[in-house]
Design a protein around this motif. Structure first.
Motif, PDB file in Angstrom:
ATOM      1  N   SER A 265       0.839  -1.196   0.000  1.00 31.29           N
ATOM      2  CA  SER A 265       0.000   0.000   0.000  1.00 31.29           C
ATOM      3  C   SER A 265       0.873   1.244   0.000  1.00 31.29           C
ATOM      4  O   SER A 265       2.080   1.190   0.239  1.00 31.29           O
ATOM      5  CB  SER A 265      -0.916  -0.003   1.237  1.00 31.29           C
ATOM      6  OG  SER A 265      -0.143   0.082   2.414  1.00 31.29           O
ATOM      7  N   ALA A 266       0.244   2.356  -0.259  1.00 27.11           N
ATOM      8  CA  ALA A 266       0.988   3.618  -0.269  1.00 27.11           C
ATOM      9  C   ALA A 266       1.558   3.938   1.102  1.00 27.11           C
ATOM     10  O   ALA A 266       2.585   4.594   1.221  1.00 27.11           O
ATOM     11  CB  ALA A 266       0.067   4.756  -0.741  1.00 27.11           C
ATOM     12  N   LYS A 267       0.890   3.432   2.153  1.00 26.66           N
ATOM     13  CA  LYS A 267       1.369   3.705   3.505  1.00 26.66           C
ATOM     14  C   LYS A 267       2.664   2.960   3.787  1.00 26.66           C
ATOM     15  O   LYS A 267       3.530   3.436   4.506  1.00 26.66           O
ATOM     16  CB  LYS A 267       0.282   3.316   4.519  1.00 26.66           C
ATOM     17  CG  LYS A 267       0.654   3.617   5.956  1.00 26.66           C
ATOM     18  CD  LYS A 267      -0.499   3.300   6.886  1.00 26.66           C
ATOM     19  CE  LYS A 267      -0.124   3.634   8.329  1.00 26.66           C
ATOM     20  NZ  LYS A 267      -1.218   3.316   9.253  1.00 26.66           N
ATOM     21  N   ASP A 268       2.817   1.721   3.209  1.00 23.12           N
ATOM     22  CA  ASP A 268       4.005   0.930   3.457  1.00 23.12           C
ATOM     23  C   ASP A 268       5.142   1.265   2.494  1.00 23.12           C
ATOM     24  O   ASP A 268       6.277   0.873   2.731  1.00 23.12           O
ATOM     25  CB  ASP A 268       3.663  -0.564   3.333  1.00 23.12           C
ATOM     26  CG  ASP A 268       2.609  -0.991   4.353  1.00 23.12           C
ATOM     27  OD1 ASP A 268       2.578  -0.374   5.433  1.00 23.12           O
ATOM     28  OD2 ASP A 268       1.823  -1.907   4.047  1.00 23.12           O
ATOM     29  N   ARG A 269       4.836   1.941   1.407  1.00 21.02           N
ATOM     30  CA  ARG A 269       5.848   2.224   0.400  1.00 21.02           C
ATOM     31  C   ARG A 269       6.799   3.310   0.918  1.00 21.02           C
ATOM     32  O   ARG A 269       6.358   4.327   1.453  1.00 21.02           O
ATOM     33  CB  ARG A 269       5.174   2.686  -0.880  1.00 21.02           C
ATOM     34  CG  ARG A 269       6.123   2.780  -2.070  1.00 21.02           C
ATOM     35  CD  ARG A 269       5.349   3.143  -3.324  1.00 21.02           C
ATOM     36  NE  ARG A 269       4.313   2.144  -3.589  1.00 21.02           N
ATOM     37  CZ  ARG A 269       3.081   2.443  -3.934  1.00 21.02           C
ATOM     38  NH1 ARG A 269       2.705   3.708  -4.005  1.00 21.02           N
ATOM     39  NH2 ARG A 269       2.200   1.485  -4.179  1.00 21.02           N
ATOM     40  N   PRO A 270       8.117   3.117   0.789  1.00 24.71           N
ATOM     41  CA  PRO A 270       9.061   4.134   1.300  1.00 24.71           C
ATOM     42  C   PRO A 270       8.985   5.413   0.478  1.00 24.71           C
ATOM     43  O   PRO A 270       8.681   5.394  -0.715  1.00 24.71           O
ATOM     44  CB  PRO A 270      10.419   3.445   1.141  1.00 24.71           C
ATOM     45  CG  PRO A 270      10.217   2.435   0.064  1.00 24.71           C
ATOM     46  CD  PRO A 270       8.798   1.965   0.196  1.00 24.71           C
ATOM     47  N   SER A 271       9.266   6.509   1.136  1.00 24.31           N
ATOM     48  CA  SER A 271       9.321   7.814   0.487  1.00 24.31           C
ATOM     49  C   SER A 271      10.689   8.426   0.755  1.00 24.31           C
ATOM     50  O   SER A 271      11.390   8.054   1.697  1.00 24.31           O
ATOM     51  CB  SER A 271       8.216   8.738   1.015  1.00 24.31           C
ATOM     52  OG  SER A 271       6.938   8.188   0.771  1.00 24.31           O
ATOM     53  N   TYR A 272      11.055   9.390  -0.071  1.00 27.87           N
ATOM     54  CA  TYR A 272      12.352  10.032   0.037  1.00 27.87           C
ATOM     55  C   TYR A 272      12.145  11.545   0.037  1.00 27.87           C
ATOM     56  O   TYR A 272      11.278  12.073  -0.666  1.00 27.87           O
ATOM     57  CB  TYR A 272      13.265   9.614  -1.121  1.00 27.87           C
ATOM     58  CG  TYR A 272      13.531   8.124  -1.140  1.00 27.87           C
ATOM     59  CD1 TYR A 272      14.626   7.590  -0.476  1.00 27.87           C
ATOM     60  CD2 TYR A 272      12.671   7.257  -1.822  1.00 27.87           C
ATOM     61  CE1 TYR A 272      14.868   6.223  -0.484  1.00 27.87           C
ATOM     62  CE2 TYR A 272      12.901   5.892  -1.839  1.00 27.87           C
ATOM     63  CZ  TYR A 272      13.997   5.385  -1.168  1.00 27.87           C
ATOM     64  OH  TYR A 272      14.233   4.034  -1.163  1.00 27.87           O
ATOM     65  N   ARG A 273      12.987  12.223   0.831  1.00 28.42           N
ATOM     66  CA  ARG A 273      12.849  13.672   0.990  1.00 28.42           C
ATOM     67  C   ARG A 273      14.227  14.313   0.992  1.00 28.42           C
ATOM     68  O   ARG A 273      15.182  13.767   1.549  1.00 28.42           O
ATOM     69  CB  ARG A 273      12.119  14.001   2.290  1.00 28.42           C
ATOM     70  CG  ARG A 273      11.991  15.508   2.588  1.00 28.42           C
ATOM     71  CD  ARG A 273      11.166  15.744   3.826  1.00 28.42           C
ATOM     72  NE  ARG A 273      11.730  15.073   4.995  1.00 28.42           N
ATOM     73  CZ  ARG A 273      11.101  14.953   6.150  1.00 28.42           C
ATOM     74  NH1 ARG A 273       9.874  15.428   6.286  1.00 28.42           N
ATOM     75  NH2 ARG A 273      11.683  14.340   7.168  1.00 28.42           N
ATOM     76  N   CYS A 274      14.330  15.499   0.398  1.00 26.87           N
ATOM     77  CA  CYS A 274      15.570  16.270   0.398  1.00 26.87           C
ATOM     78  C   CYS A 274      15.693  17.005   1.725  1.00 26.87           C
ATOM     79  O   CYS A 274      14.775  17.737   2.128  1.00 26.87           O
ATOM     80  CB  CYS A 274      15.597  17.263  -0.764  1.00 26.87           C
ATOM     81  SG  CYS A 274      17.043  18.347  -0.779  1.00 26.87           S
ATOM     82  N   THR A 275      16.796  16.816   2.397  1.00 26.82           N
ATOM     83  CA  THR A 275      17.009  17.465   3.693  1.00 26.82           C
ATOM     84  C   THR A 275      17.312  18.946   3.580  1.00 26.82           C
ATOM     85  O   THR A 275      17.296  19.655   4.574  1.00 26.82           O
ATOM     86  CB  THR A 275      18.157  16.769   4.446  1.00 26.82           C
ATOM     87  OG1 THR A 275      19.343  16.820   3.631  1.00 26.82           O
ATOM     88  CG2 THR A 275      17.810  15.322   4.753  1.00 26.82           C
ATOM     89  N   GLU A 276      17.603  19.414   2.360  1.00 26.79           N
ATOM     90  CA  GLU A 276      17.907  20.825   2.177  1.00 26.79           C
ATOM     91  C   GLU A 276      16.657  21.650   1.918  1.00 26.79           C
ATOM     92  O   GLU A 276      16.420  22.666   2.561  1.00 26.79           O
ATOM     93  CB  GLU A 276      18.895  21.003   1.023  1.00 26.79           C
ATOM     94  CG  GLU A 276      20.308  20.585   1.346  1.00 26.79           C
ATOM     95  CD  GLU A 276      21.001  21.574   2.260  1.00 26.79           C
ATOM     96  OE1 GLU A 276      20.657  22.758   2.216  1.00 26.79           O
ATOM     97  OE2 GLU A 276      21.873  21.151   3.034  1.00 26.79           O
ATOM     98  N   CYS A 277      15.828  21.210   0.952  1.00 26.08           N
ATOM     99  CA  CYS A 277      14.677  22.020   0.546  1.00 26.08           C
ATOM    100  C   CYS A 277      13.330  21.367   0.847  1.00 26.08           C
ATOM    101  O   CYS A 277      12.294  22.010   0.693  1.00 26.08           O
ATOM    102  CB  CYS A 277      14.759  22.347  -0.943  1.00 26.08           C
ATOM    103  SG  CYS A 277      14.641  20.888  -2.027  1.00 26.08           S
ATOM    104  N   GLY A 278      13.325  20.070   1.267  1.00 27.42           N
ATOM    105  CA  GLY A 278      12.082  19.416   1.602  1.00 27.42           C
ATOM    106  C   GLY A 278      11.358  18.772   0.435  1.00 27.42           C
ATOM    107  O   GLY A 278      10.245  18.265   0.592  1.00 27.42           O
ATOM    108  N   TRP A 279      11.933  18.734  -0.756  1.00 28.54           N
ATOM    109  CA  TRP A 279      11.300  18.117  -1.925  1.00 28.54           C
ATOM    110  C   TRP A 279      11.164  16.613  -1.706  1.00 28.54           C
ATOM    111  O   TRP A 279      12.067  15.963  -1.179  1.00 28.54           O
ATOM    112  CB  TRP A 279      12.145  18.412  -3.158  1.00 28.54           C
ATOM    113  CG  TRP A 279      11.600  17.814  -4.430  1.00 28.54           C
ATOM    114  CD1 TRP A 279      10.612  18.311  -5.207  1.00 28.54           C
ATOM    115  CD2 TRP A 279      12.042  16.608  -5.056  1.00 28.54           C
ATOM    116  NE1 TRP A 279      10.398  17.503  -6.288  1.00 28.54           N
ATOM    117  CE2 TRP A 279      11.265  16.443  -6.227  1.00 28.54           C
ATOM    118  CE3 TRP A 279      13.004  15.655  -4.739  1.00 28.54           C
ATOM    119  CZ2 TRP A 279      11.429  15.370  -7.076  1.00 28.54           C
ATOM    120  CZ3 TRP A 279      13.181  14.583  -5.578  1.00 28.54           C
ATOM    121  CH2 TRP A 279      12.399  14.431  -6.730  1.00 28.54           C
ATOM    122  N   THR A 280      10.035  16.039  -2.066  1.00 24.23           N
ATOM    123  CA  THR A 280       9.765  14.621  -1.829  1.00 24.23           C
ATOM    124  C   THR A 280       9.617  13.884  -3.155  1.00 24.23           C
ATOM    125  O   THR A 280       9.222  14.463  -4.174  1.00 24.23           O
ATOM    126  CB  THR A 280       8.486  14.437  -0.997  1.00 24.23           C
ATOM    127  OG1 THR A 280       7.385  15.038  -1.689  1.00 24.23           O
ATOM    128  CG2 THR A 280       8.628  15.064   0.371  1.00 24.23           C
TER     129      THR A 280
END
Length: 468
Positions: A7-22
């Motif tokens: 599910s979308a809840k279990d799928r990993p996400s990635y985020r930029c620590t500088e600007c917050g882009w996901t």
């Protein structure tokens, strides 16, 4: 049986620590802010709703807010107060960044001792040195006070414990990259650790009304190390600059919520410590009884402060097919432009096949276009081996067509030159009000400017062109 799809809840996400882009997949470079290695995995946050809670303080009309709580208190160092806008405001957080060895710790230790008093304690926390090393520096620069407390800690919880015990009015953290929180994974100096440590110290500073000075590292490119969020969280960002082989140090305001950002503090670093320079122009000048070819004075603006600086040039016969072009304190590109203008517009052809060396005095760096005219005259003087008149300053930007353009702050520059005893100035047309008793010559192009060179020893090509 088909495998169950995540599910979308279990799928990993990635985020930029500088600007917050996901994004849904990992990338080596953030396409939003173009930073490398800042995209990290994080868990998908659960959707929550926040209910209204009890407010800590009631909202007031802005006219009823007590502005006296933001009154600045002097640090005891006048040059630093100038950049801060009068001093340190209770609850303010200041980030001071600079290269290693430039003198950040020496300056802040001096501030810690001078700001300490019966009513205002100072806590100096060092994470890079031992307490005995800091004590030795304090003895050397005479920065001792009974109300200055010293602690060597690298644990955030221990630092917060010292705040409860000492209850200081001023906290100096040297440096924020050396302190780590045990609740956050990662080594000290990492993005997560720097963000957590800075956030905890900022919260403590606001709650206690305590001023905080944080020392920050810089990268090899000169940018402040750590997440960009750190610069957004603090109230003031200062840049500590200077060549480690020179005595001059400059503190510039990059961000200031309590004052202007165009002020510059000047300091002199010596064996006994660091001292402020209310009149630093003496470091940038060489007083001579006899004029020397290849030297010209100008007035540069560092923030709002005018400083008289000396440009020197030397030309010698080249022993190699490609002549050398060496600069120190000057931009190589601007010196190359002035050489081209002198050869094409000033008809000085003796520069093309000679080694040319240009520099400033005292470690000052001249990057503004207002120094163009002084650079050009110093090069012309060196090429013709003819000294410029004594007590002469040159101010103006030189274009590729040979014209001398106007620059900002001409009146302030002339007033500073007149105060230091200079009697003659070359300036662009329409300089405005000039100081009484000072001879000001307006020049429209390089041809007008080169006429200040004595006719008897002027470059033959330039002299012949003028006669035509």
């Amino acid at each position: 049986m088909a495998a169950r799809t995540k599910s979308a809840k279990d799928r990993p996400s990635y985020r930029c620590t500088e600007c917050g882009w996901t994004t849904a997949k990992w990338l080596g470079r953030c396409p939003e802010c173009q930073a490398w290695g800042t995209v990290e995995e994080y868990g998908a946050p659960a959707v929550r709703t926040t209910a209204a809670g009890r407010v800590s303080t009631a909202a007031l009309p802005i006219g009823q807010v007590d502005g006296r709580q933001a009154t600045a208190r002097s640090t005891g160092v006048d040059e630093l107060d100038r950049v801060l806008g009068g001093g340190l405001v209770p609850g303010a957080v200041v980030l001071l960044a600079g290269e290693p060895g430039v003198g950040k710790s020496t300056l802040l230790l001096d501030v810690a001792a001078k700001a300490a008093s019966d009513e205002h304690r100072t806590l100096y926390v060092t994470g890079e040195e031992s307490a005995s090393q800091v004590r030795m520096r304090a003895d050397r620069i005479n920065a001792l006070s009974d109300h200055l407390y010293l602690a060597a800690e690298t644990d955030l919880s221990a630092v917060l414990g010292h705040l409860d015990a000492v209850k200081p009015s001023l906290l100096i953290m040297d440096s924020v990259q050396t302190v780590a929180s045990p609740e956050i994974d990662g080594a000290p100096g990492g993005m997560a650790q720097v963000r957590e440590v800075a956030g905890a110290l900022i919260r403590a500073s606001k709650e206690r009304g305590m001023s905080t000075l944080l020392v920050g590292h810089v990268t090899k490119d000169g940018a402040i190390a750590g997440p960009r969020l750190l610069e957004h969280l603090v109230d003031v960002v200062l840049s500590f600059e200077g060549d480690r082989h020179a005595r001059l140090r400059l503190v510039r305001g990059v961000k200031n919520r309590y004052g202007a950002t165009d002020e510059v503090g000047c300091f002199e670093l010596h064996d006994e410590g660091i001292t402020g320079l209310a009149d630093p122009s003496g470091l940038f000048l060489t007083r001579r009884d006899v004029a020397v070819p290849g030297t010209c004075l100008t007035v540069t603006l560092e923030g709002r402060r005018p400083l008289v600086a000396e440009v020197q040039a030397l030309t010698v016969d080249s022993q190699i097919p490609s002549p050398r072009r060496t600069t120190s304190g000057l931009e190589t590109s601007r010196v190359s432009m002035m050489l081209a203008v002198l050869e094409q517009r000033g008809r000085i052809t003796a520069l093309g096949k000679r080694d040319i060396y240009s520099a400033t005095v005292g470690g000052v760096k001249l990057s503004e276009p207002a120094a163009d005219l002084a650079i050009a005259l110093a090069l012309a003087s060196a090429a013709s081996d003819t000294p410029l008149p004594k007590n002469l300053v040159a101010i103006g930007e030189v274009g590729l067509a040979g014209e001398v353009r106007r620059v900002t702050g001409v009146q302030r520059r002339l007033a500073e030159a007149h105060r230091l005893g200079f009697t003659h100035a070359l300036v662009p047309t329409d300089p405005g009000r000039v100081p009484a008793g000072m001879k000001v010559t307006e020049v429209a192009d390089m041809g007008d400017a080169l006429r200040v060179l004595p006719r008897s020893r002027r470059a033959p090509a330039a002299k012949a062109d003028e006669e035509r």
